[in-house]
Design an enzyme around this catalytic site. Structure first.
Site, mmCIF file in Angstrom:
data_model
loop_
_atom_site.group_PDB
_atom_site.id
_atom_site.type_symbol
_atom_site.label_atom_id
_atom_site.label_comp_id
_atom_site.label_asym_id
_atom_site.label_seq_id
_atom_site.Cartn_x
_atom_site.Cartn_y
_atom_site.Cartn_z
ATOM 1 N N LYS A 174 0.924 -1.086 0.294
ATOM 2 C CA LYS A 174 -0.088 0.018 0.013
ATOM 3 C C LYS A 174 0.842 1.324 -0.024
ATOM 4 O O LYS A 174 2.053 1.288 0.771
ATOM 5 C CB LYS A 174 -0.962 -0.012 1.093
ATOM 6 C CG LYS A 174 -2.141 0.863 1.097
ATOM 7 C CD LYS A 174 -3.197 0.479 0.172
ATOM 8 C CE LYS A 174 -4.310 -0.024 0.772
ATOM 9 N NZ LYS A 174 -5.245 -0.965 -0.128
ATOM 10 N N THR A 214 -2.730 -6.040 0.802
ATOM 11 C CA THR A 214 -2.408 -4.439 1.074
ATOM 12 C C THR A 214 -2.913 -3.686 2.125
ATOM 13 O O THR A 214 -2.338 -2.896 2.823
ATOM 14 C CB THR A 214 -2.192 -3.804 -0.434
ATOM 15 O OG1 THR A 214 -3.297 -3.474 -0.760
ATOM 16 C CG2 THR A 214 -1.739 -4.501 -1.546
ATOM 17 N N ASP A 215 -4.366 -4.086 2.045
ATOM 18 C CA ASP A 215 -5.013 -3.566 3.152
ATOM 19 C C ASP A 215 -4.495 -3.569 4.494
ATOM 20 O O ASP A 215 -4.555 -2.927 5.321
ATOM 21 C CB ASP A 215 -6.577 -3.902 3.002
ATOM 22 C CG ASP A 215 -7.499 -3.295 4.014
ATOM 23 O OD1 ASP A 215 -7.694 -1.904 3.733
ATOM 24 O OD2 ASP A 215 -8.042 -3.506 4.845
ATOM 25 N N ARG A 256 -11.579 18.269 17.838
ATOM 26 C CA ARG A 256 -11.136 17.661 16.821
ATOM 27 C C ARG A 256 -9.843 18.229 15.923
ATOM 28 O O ARG A 256 -9.447 19.351 16.609
ATOM 29 C CB ARG A 256 -12.015 17.580 15.617
ATOM 30 C CG ARG A 256 -12.262 18.955 15.146
ATOM 31 C CD ARG A 256 -13.567 19.245 13.793
ATOM 32 N NE ARG A 256 -13.592 20.703 13.439
ATOM 33 C CZ ARG A 256 -14.127 20.974 12.399
ATOM 34 N NH1 ARG A 256 -14.647 20.314 11.667
ATOM 35 N NH2 ARG A 256 -14.253 22.234 12.176
ATOM 36 N N GLN A 261 -15.375 28.107 9.194
ATOM 37 C CA GLN A 261 -15.669 29.663 8.981
ATOM 38 C C GLN A 261 -15.529 30.442 9.988
ATOM 39 O O GLN A 261 -15.111 31.807 9.602
ATOM 40 C CB GLN A 261 -17.453 29.491 9.013
ATOM 41 C CG GLN A 261 -17.763 28.705 7.523
ATOM 42 C CD GLN A 261 -17.998 27.150 7.671
ATOM 43 O OE1 GLN A 261 -17.452 26.644 8.438
ATOM 44 N NE2 GLN A 261 -18.978 26.763 7.024
ATOM 45 N N HIS A 265 -9.316 17.430 6.419
ATOM 46 C CA HIS A 265 -9.757 16.329 7.405
ATOM 47 C C HIS A 265 -8.893 15.457 7.926
ATOM 48 O O HIS A 265 -8.028 14.873 7.272
ATOM 49 C CB HIS A 265 -10.815 15.600 6.766
ATOM 50 C CG HIS A 265 -11.997 16.423 6.256
ATOM 51 N ND1 HIS A 265 -12.669 17.413 7.052
ATOM 52 C CD2 HIS A 265 -12.327 16.688 4.917
ATOM 53 C CE1 HIS A 265 -13.534 18.192 6.429
ATOM 54 N NE2 HIS A 265 -13.487 17.769 5.040
#
Ligand SMILES: O=c1[nH]c(=O)c2[nH]c(=O)[nH]c2[nH]1
Length: 307
Positions: A12, A57-58, A183, A231, A259
């Protein structure tokens, strides 16, 4: 035509892993792009399609994220050594592992001036700017009488590893986003600001100083805003420049929301305590707005994609 299989490898590529280490209020970032490439007894999967020797690969991707938690990321080299050793020693058919790592360097945003009193701290310990990225831009227009100077920067990447929430938004039948109370907030700042110098009769701004100051105010406002949305952060950044620099009348900001998703490590029996993130590159939220000095007409084009 008889053929034979030549050199082959698989794995990966470009696993974007961000590890935040929280030492009280002081946070540390490691931000890597890790590519795994394995080779060994892989003839059969190519010739007959038998996957008996194939570690998916995962799985190699999951291993990268799990190792960020289990071993931490001390250095790119040490992290790569853990991974390469693991693949070669745990899987009999795998004889060679090549781990390629790009590391993105972050430095702390300096906020130890008067503004930091707004957040009640001497210094912000969770705000970072990515090194060696930004490009300064300038556009100068003259019609024989009037000047327009629009300066800016692009690709100035910043991150707050806390002090960002997003909740209380509209929910319809397609909404799946979970409300977030702590976050990561990261963006790649693309800013343009217009000077109110328009005539040879007027005193010239000090362009070099003004650029450095505008950049500083953008960074400090980003670091010092306790954010309920990108914002809100955008508006604070633009206002800070307008309020601090009398030579600037208009700021236009285009902020992609870069993100960072918490990786679910539960399947591997590991608890992710806001430490290991997947840094997604697309799609991304794109938040754009102009902030103006009151009474001034907007002149910076709304669509900045080619600027
Ligand atoms: O700061 C944000 N603003 C949004 O408008 C938005 N939308 C979303 O899905 N996440 C976020 N975050």
């Amino acid at each position: 035509m008889p053929t034979i299989l030549g050199q082959n490898q698989y794995g990966k590529a470009e696993n974007r892993v961000v590890k935040i280490t929280r030492d009280g209020d002081t946070h540390h970032i490691k931000d890597l792009n890790v590519s795994v490439s394995l080779s060994g007894d892989m003839d059969e999967v190519h010739y007959s399609g038998s996957n008996a020797n194939v570690l998916p690969t995962d799985t190699t991707k999951n291993t990268v994220y799990a190792f960020a938690k289990e071993y931490g990321i001390e250095s790119a080299e040490q992290f790569g050594i853990h991974l390469a050793r693991h693949f070669v020693t745990s899987q009999e058919p795998i004889h060679r592992a090549r781990i390629r790592i790009e590391e993105y360097a972050w430095e702390r945003i300096e906020t130890s001036d008067a503004n930091s009193k707004f957040i009640g701290a001497d210094e912000v310990k969770h705000s970072f700017v990515r090194q060696g990225q930004e490009v300064r831009t300038a556009q100068i227009t003259f019609d024989g009488e009037n000047w327009e100077v629009v300066t800016g920067l692009k690709d100035l990447t910043v991150m707050n590893s806390t002090n960002s929430e997003f909740w209380g938004y509209v929910k319809d039948r397609y909404t799946t986003l979970q409300e977030a109370y702590d976050r990561i907030l990261a963006t790649q700042v693309h800013a343009r600001w217009r000077y109110n110098w328009t005539s040879d009769e007027d005193r010239l701004p000090n362009w070099e100083k003004s650029y450095a100051q505008a950049r500083k105010h953008l960074l400090q406002a980003f670091a010092e805003t306790y954010s309920l949305s990108l914002q809100q952060t955008l508006y604070q950044m633009g206002s800070r420049v307008i309020n601090s620099r009398s030579e600037v009348d208009e700021v236009r900001l285009s902020l992609p929301n870069k993100h960072h998703f918490l990786v679910d490590l539960e399947p591997f029996g590991l608890k992710n305590e806001n430490e290991v993130y997947f840094a997604a590159d697309r799609p991304y939220g794109l938040i754009e707005a102009t902030v103006l000095r009151d009474g001034v007409e907007p002149r910076i084009p709304v669509d900045m994609t080619n600027l």
